[in-house]
Design a protein around this motif. Sequence first.
Motif, PDB file in Angstrom:
ATOM      1  N   HIS A   7       4.810  -1.483   8.720  1.00 54.65           N
ATOM      2  CA  HIS A   7       3.498  -0.878   8.958  1.00 54.65           C
ATOM      3  C   HIS A   7       3.646   0.627   9.141  1.00 54.65           C
ATOM      4  O   HIS A   7       4.593   1.090   9.786  1.00 54.65           O
ATOM      5  N   VAL A  60       2.212  -1.714   4.816  1.00 54.69           N
ATOM      6  CA  VAL A  60       2.596  -1.026   3.583  1.00 54.69           C
ATOM      7  C   VAL A  60       3.617  -1.804   2.758  1.00 54.69           C
ATOM      8  O   VAL A  60       3.740  -1.573   1.552  1.00 54.69           O
ATOM      9  N   ALA A  64       0.859  -1.188   0.000  1.00 54.80           N
ATOM     10  CA  ALA A  64       0.000   0.000   0.000  1.00 54.80           C
ATOM     11  C   ALA A  64       0.893   1.235   0.000  1.00 54.80           C
ATOM     12  O   ALA A  64       2.043   1.173   0.447  1.00 54.80           O
ATOM     13  N   THR A 108       2.688   4.441   1.251  1.00 53.62           N
ATOM     14  CA  THR A 108       3.134   4.760   2.600  1.00 53.62           C
ATOM     15  C   THR A 108       2.948   6.256   2.848  1.00 53.62           C
ATOM     16  O   THR A 108       3.594   7.080   2.205  1.00 53.62           O
ATOM     17  N   GLU A 153      -1.369   1.336  11.678  1.00 51.90           N
ATOM     18  CA  GLU A 153      -1.952  -0.009  11.626  1.00 51.90           C
ATOM     19  C   GLU A 153      -1.942  -0.598  10.221  1.00 51.90           C
ATOM     20  O   GLU A 153      -2.295  -1.760  10.032  1.00 51.90           O
ATOM     21  N   THR A 154      -1.526   0.172   9.228  1.00 51.85           N
ATOM     22  CA  THR A 154      -1.598  -0.258   7.831  1.00 51.85           C
ATOM     23  C   THR A 154      -0.323  -0.952   7.381  1.00 51.85           C
ATOM     24  O   THR A 154       0.766  -0.377   7.460  1.00 51.85           O
TER      25      THR A 154
END
Length: 155
Positions: free
Chosen positions: A132, A138, A103, A105, A135-136
């Motif tokens: 991360h 990446v 994902a 960043t 909480e994601t």
Amino acid sequence: MTTAIQDTYPDDVAHCYGCGRENPAGHQLKTYWDGEGTVARFTPRPEHTAMPGYVYGGLIASLVDCHGTGSAAAAGYRAQGREPGSEPPLRYVTASLQVDYVAPTPMGVELTLRGTIDEVGERKVVVSETVHAGETLVARGRVVAVLMPAGMAQG
């Protein structure tokens, strides 16, 4: 371990841009044991921008690289039943680096890198990592680290 593994490297091999304490212009990444895995944290700065609001992917690769070799050194010492920094020193370099970007960043969020030691051999350590932003998730990475060849040290 309350001292970062990178802070136990001998002075003559502590200049890495990503994690070397002897490189004041570098990232100064620090790797610690966290249970059976490792952890490092880094907050990107404005110069790490890819486009407004997002982190340059090369920074993520650099962090995965240095956290992986730091994790390898920590695992090497642990496998030998020794304290980091004890003689003879263990310093690992990257033989293979893989980074999968999951994902975008975002800037302004602390990054947490977590390492899992997959394999420890006499000269090689394999580390799987996650990155991360909050909480994601990446990025995911994998580092194959090998003991530094003797001729690399300039000391």
